[in-house]
Design a protein around this motif. Structure first.
Motif, PDB file in Angstrom:
ATOM      1  N   GLY A 265       0.795  -1.217   0.000  1.00 36.13           N
ATOM      2  CA  GLY A 265       0.000   0.000   0.000  1.00 36.13           C
ATOM      3  C   GLY A 265       0.832   1.273   0.000  1.00 36.13           C
ATOM      4  O   GLY A 265       0.281   2.368   0.111  1.00 36.13           O
ATOM      5  N   ASN A 266       2.153   1.138  -0.094  1.00 33.85           N
ATOM      6  CA  ASN A 266       3.068   2.295  -0.109  1.00 33.85           C
ATOM      7  C   ASN A 266       2.913   3.145   1.143  1.00 33.85           C
ATOM      8  O   ASN A 266       2.917   4.381   1.091  1.00 33.85           O
ATOM      9  CB  ASN A 266       2.836   3.150  -1.364  1.00 33.85           C
ATOM     10  CG  ASN A 266       4.018   4.065  -1.660  1.00 33.85           C
ATOM     11  OD1 ASN A 266       5.142   3.778  -1.279  1.00 33.85           O
ATOM     12  ND2 ASN A 266       3.751   5.166  -2.332  1.00 33.85           N
ATOM     13  N   LEU A 267       2.784   2.470   2.280  1.00 33.04           N
ATOM     14  CA  LEU A 267       2.544   3.162   3.546  1.00 33.04           C
ATOM     15  C   LEU A 267       3.791   3.248   4.422  1.00 33.04           C
ATOM     16  O   LEU A 267       3.807   3.992   5.400  1.00 33.04           O
ATOM     17  CB  LEU A 267       1.443   2.438   4.331  1.00 33.04           C
ATOM     18  CG  LEU A 267       0.088   2.364   3.624  1.00 33.04           C
ATOM     19  CD1 LEU A 267      -0.829   1.384   4.342  1.00 33.04           C
ATOM     20  CD2 LEU A 267      -0.560   3.739   3.560  1.00 33.04           C
ATOM     21  N   LEU A 268       4.829   2.471   4.101  1.00 33.07           N
ATOM     22  CA  LEU A 268       6.048   2.420   4.911  1.00 33.07           C
ATOM     23  C   LEU A 268       7.250   2.875   4.101  1.00 33.07           C
ATOM     24  O   LEU A 268       7.256   2.771   2.879  1.00 33.07           O
ATOM     25  CB  LEU A 268       6.315   0.989   5.369  1.00 33.07           C
ATOM     26  CG  LEU A 268       5.323   0.315   6.313  1.00 33.07           C
ATOM     27  CD1 LEU A 268       5.665  -1.163   6.446  1.00 33.07           C
ATOM     28  CD2 LEU A 268       5.352   0.984   7.669  1.00 33.07           C
ATOM     29  N   GLN A 269       8.273   3.334   4.810  1.00 34.03           N
ATOM     30  CA  GLN A 269       9.543   3.585   4.132  1.00 34.03           C
ATOM     31  C   GLN A 269      10.627   2.705   4.743  1.00 34.03           C
ATOM     32  O   GLN A 269      10.614   2.417   5.946  1.00 34.03           O
ATOM     33  CB  GLN A 269       9.941   5.054   4.184  1.00 34.03           C
ATOM     34  CG  GLN A 269      10.123   5.678   5.544  1.00 34.03           C
ATOM     35  CD  GLN A 269      10.593   7.119   5.394  1.00 34.03           C
ATOM     36  OE1 GLN A 269      11.743   7.357   5.022  1.00 34.03           O
ATOM     37  NE2 GLN A 269       9.702   8.064   5.667  1.00 34.03           N
ATOM     38  N   PRO A 270      11.546   2.224   3.924  1.00 39.97           N
ATOM     39  CA  PRO A 270      12.596   1.337   4.426  1.00 39.97           C
ATOM     40  C   PRO A 270      13.573   2.067   5.341  1.00 39.97           C
ATOM     41  O   PRO A 270      13.710   3.293   5.279  1.00 39.97           O
ATOM     42  CB  PRO A 270      13.281   0.848   3.155  1.00 39.97           C
ATOM     43  CG  PRO A 270      12.979   1.879   2.118  1.00 39.97           C
ATOM     44  CD  PRO A 270      11.640   2.449   2.473  1.00 39.97           C
ATOM     45  N   VAL A 271      14.251   1.269   6.181  1.00 42.69           N
ATOM     46  CA  VAL A 271      15.214   1.841   7.128  1.00 42.69           C
ATOM     47  C   VAL A 271      16.620   1.293   6.876  1.00 42.69           C
ATOM     48  O   VAL A 271      17.478   1.357   7.763  1.00 42.69           O
ATOM     49  CB  VAL A 271      14.769   1.575   8.586  1.00 42.69           C
ATOM     50  CG1 VAL A 271      13.495   2.325   8.909  1.00 42.69           C
ATOM     51  CG2 VAL A 271      14.609   0.080   8.852  1.00 42.69           C
ATOM     52  N   ASN A 272      16.855   0.759   5.670  1.00 44.84           N
ATOM     53  CA  ASN A 272      18.166   0.174   5.364  1.00 44.84           C
ATOM     54  C   ASN A 272      19.316   1.130   5.632  1.00 44.84           C
ATOM     55  O   ASN A 272      20.316   0.769   6.271  1.00 44.84           O
ATOM     56  CB  ASN A 272      18.226  -0.254   3.888  1.00 44.84           C
ATOM     57  CG  ASN A 272      17.261  -1.360   3.562  1.00 44.84           C
ATOM     58  OD1 ASN A 272      16.056  -1.175   3.673  1.00 44.84           O
ATOM     59  ND2 ASN A 272      17.772  -2.503   3.152  1.00 44.84           N
ATOM     60  N   GLU A 273      19.197   2.349   5.137  1.00 42.52           N
ATOM     61  CA  GLU A 273      20.283   3.316   5.260  1.00 42.52           C
ATOM     62  C   GLU A 273      20.580   3.613   6.722  1.00 42.52           C
ATOM     63  O   GLU A 273      21.739   3.697   7.138  1.00 42.52           O
ATOM     64  CB  GLU A 273      19.907   4.598   4.508  1.00 42.52           C
ATOM     65  CG  GLU A 273      21.032   5.626   4.450  1.00 42.52           C
ATOM     66  CD  GLU A 273      20.661   6.863   3.642  1.00 42.52           C
ATOM     67  OE1 GLU A 273      21.318   7.896   3.833  1.00 42.52           O
ATOM     68  OE2 GLU A 273      19.710   6.786   2.834  1.00 42.52           O
TER      69      GLU A 273
ATOM     70  N   GLY B 111       7.642  -4.520  15.613  1.00 40.01           N
ATOM     71  CA  GLY B 111       8.615  -3.498  15.246  1.00 40.01           C
ATOM     72  C   GLY B 111       7.943  -2.134  15.180  1.00 40.01           C
ATOM     73  O   GLY B 111       6.777  -1.985  15.548  1.00 40.01           O
ATOM     74  N   LEU B 112       8.682  -1.151  14.729  1.00 40.01           N
ATOM     75  CA  LEU B 112       8.133   0.190  14.541  1.00 40.01           C
ATOM     76  C   LEU B 112       8.088   0.493  13.050  1.00 40.01           C
ATOM     77  O   LEU B 112       9.102   0.351  12.356  1.00 40.01           O
ATOM     78  CB  LEU B 112       8.986   1.242  15.249  1.00 40.01           C
ATOM     79  CG  LEU B 112       8.863   1.312  16.769  1.00 40.01           C
ATOM     80  CD1 LEU B 112       9.930   2.235  17.333  1.00 40.01           C
ATOM     81  CD2 LEU B 112       7.478   1.796  17.194  1.00 40.01           C
ATOM     82  N   GLY B 113       6.927   0.881  12.570  1.00 45.44           N
ATOM     83  CA  GLY B 113       6.798   1.308  11.193  1.00 45.44           C
ATOM     84  C   GLY B 113       7.039   2.800  11.080  1.00 45.44           C
ATOM     85  O   GLY B 113       6.609   3.581  11.938  1.00 45.44           O
TER      86      GLY B 113
ATOM     87  N   ILE C 260      14.506  -3.411   4.070  1.00 45.67           N
ATOM     88  CA  ILE C 260      14.147  -3.671   5.465  1.00 45.67           C
ATOM     89  C   ILE C 260      13.288  -2.513   5.976  1.00 45.67           C
ATOM     90  O   ILE C 260      13.683  -1.349   5.874  1.00 45.67           O
ATOM     91  CB  ILE C 260      15.412  -3.819   6.332  1.00 45.67           C
ATOM     92  CG1 ILE C 260      16.293  -4.943   5.793  1.00 45.67           C
ATOM     93  CG2 ILE C 260      15.036  -4.086   7.790  1.00 45.67           C
ATOM     94  CD1 ILE C 260      17.674  -4.996   6.433  1.00 45.67           C
ATOM     95  N   TYR C 261      12.128  -2.839   6.534  1.00 46.50           N
ATOM     96  CA  TYR C 261      11.185  -1.800   6.942  1.00 46.50           C
ATOM     97  C   TYR C 261      11.080  -1.635   8.459  1.00 46.50           C
ATOM     98  O   TYR C 261      10.475  -0.671   8.926  1.00 46.50           O
ATOM     99  CB  TYR C 261       9.807  -2.094   6.358  1.00 46.50           C
ATOM    100  CG  TYR C 261       9.780  -1.882   4.856  1.00 46.50           C
ATOM    101  CD1 TYR C 261       9.452  -0.646   4.314  1.00 46.50           C
ATOM    102  CD2 TYR C 261      10.128  -2.903   3.986  1.00 46.50           C
ATOM    103  CE1 TYR C 261       9.455  -0.432   2.940  1.00 46.50           C
ATOM    104  CE2 TYR C 261      10.138  -2.705   2.604  1.00 46.50           C
ATOM    105  CZ  TYR C 261       9.803  -1.467   2.091  1.00 46.50           C
ATOM    106  OH  TYR C 261       9.816  -1.266   0.724  1.00 46.50           O
TER     107      TYR C 261
END
Length: 442
Positions: A117-125, A331-333, A151-152
């Motif tokens: 749904g394009n609701l999250l952004q990844p946290v890889n960086e 986890g935290l979104g 990874i989200y």
């Protein structure tokens, strides 16, 4: 089914809406009123499920209080909800594209749906910038939050979902052995009923409880994990197969034997544990998350007699006996909409809650973690040490609601309530099969 179908459609609509917004100026979303008011503070919203009085909830709320005190430039708007209410509310706001900035979320199915749904952004960086943190999670801990290599989130605990918590004094008083086989479990149920003691306290008002804490483990004992994962994909297995009917029959067998008290669908898990705390029940079945409540709130005389065990194996079953259903923890979104100062503030809070100090605080609250930390037995409650040691030799099998589609999860949760009230295993199996097949378009 209608409710789920409309939710899926709403999720798709949210996805389209967000995709349509993607062409705007990203920097604008992290500036002006979006990030703060005239006082220059960055305003951040957080939704969590640490609303109870268990040790884990208390520990996490303390981290939030400390964060507020140390970050005067960040204004936190925090809302705590019970787990069931949080899950429902997140799905509602997801459909309306009104996600909070940060929110407690679950791995696997929820992560995949929110990413779709394009609701999250990844946290890889962000993770890569702190390798000493990223590399200290247990093997495969990040898998449930990884979609297409991105990874989200990271787990803030470890959630085995099915243990028998039992009162040794009641077992000894009535000459009952801790069940090592399915027949011994049924015999224990009969003896405690004869003595007018609730064999297994159950709180299934939130209808996920039976599915998550009992049936997922029972079903894996019968079918084995490989069969279940094939059925989830509808690839070489169906929920109308004989082995799944057998799993449903085993749960029904517990219901027919009156393993649970009358009215179990009308009380919640806190009320369930109260029956146990009051000495009215010999056992209750719950996840590792219950430990923090037991240690903090059980009467001393009950706590001193409480131990944990796994559900016994089932004759002819394909699953592993030394296993329990479970997932890596919540986890935290991070909302897709965040950028600039708001995103920086959100990631700072993310690290405070899910970083090394947050993981240690969680372990100290008698809660298992998906992070490499040593437990000091001299500082931990003996019952938590017992659970911690048990998990060293126990394998995790899947929890049904972490792998099934939202449609099938709603159906199985409702259907297991019906099953325990005398419903037909075959009818329940067909409903689940139709829901999962329909969700996958098969």
């Amino acid at each position: 089914m209608k409710k789920i179908t409309s939710f899926s459609a709403a999720m798709l609509a949210a996805s389209v809406l967000l995709a349509g917004c993607g062409g705007g100026d990203p920097a604008a979303e992290g500036s002006g009123s979006a990030s703060g008011g005239a006082d220059g503070k960055v305003k951040l919203t957080l939704w969590h499920n640490w609303s109870g009085q268990d040790a884990k909830a208390v520990a996490m709320r303390k981290i939030l209080d400390d964060f507020k005190a140390a970050n005067a430039d960040i204004e936190l708007e925090v809302e705590g909800l019970p787990t069931d209410g949080l899950k429902t509310r997140l799905k509602t706001v997801a459909a309306a594209n009104e996600m909070p900035d940060l929110f407690v979320m679950w791995p696997d199915a929820m992560t995949k749906e929110f990413v779709a749904g394009n609701l999250l952004q990844p946290v890889n960086e962000f993770l890569d910038s702190k390798p000493e943190w990223k590399n200290n999670f247990i093997p495969n801990a990040l898998d449930g939050y990884t979609v297409d290599g991105k990874i989200y989130s990271v787990p803030m605990n470890l959630s085995p979902s099915s243990f028998i918590y039992y009162n040794q004094a009641l077992f000894d008083q009535h000459g009952v052995s801790v069940p090592k086989t399915w027949d011994e479990l049924l015999a224990a149920v009969k003896t405690f009923n004869d003595k007018q003691i609730i064999p297994i306290a159950l709180g299934n008002k939130a209808n996920w409880a039976v599915q998550s804490t009992i049936f997922s483990a029972v079903a894996d004992r019968v079918t084995g994990t490989d069969w279940f994962l094939k059925a989830v994909k509808q690839d070489g297995a169906k929920f109308t197969d004989p082995q799944f009917i057998e799993a449903l029959n085993r749960l029904k067998e517990l219901g027919d034997a009156k393993a649970f008290q009358t009215g179990f669908n009308s009380i919640d898990q806190n009320q369930m544990r109260q029956l146990y705390f009051q000495g009215k029940a010999a056992m209750f079945i719950d996840g590792g998350w219950a430990m923090a409540d037991v240690v903090a709130n059980a009467p001393k005389e009950v706590l001193a007699q409480t131990h944990v065990a796994l559900l016994p194996p089932i004759p002819g079953g394909k699953g592993e006996a030394q296993s329990t259903s479970g997932v890596v923890g919540t986890g935290l979104g991070v909302s897709q909409s965040l950028s600039g100062a708001k995103k920086d503030a959100a990631l700072k809070l993310f690290y405070a809650l899910a970083g090394p100090e947050g993981q240690q605080a969680t372990l100290n609250s008698s809660t298992l973690v998906s992070y490499k930390l040593e437990l000091d037995p001299s500082k931990a409650h003996p019952l938590f040490v017992e659970l911690h040691e048990l998990m060293k030799t126990t394998k995790l099998s899947p929890v049904y609601d972490a792998k099934l589609s939202s449609a099938a999860v709603e159906v199985i949760n409702n259907s297991l309530q019906e099953l325990l009230m005398g419903g037909s295993p075959e009818a329940v199996a067909k409903k689940i099969q139709d829901a999962q097949a329909g969700a996958l378009g098969k």
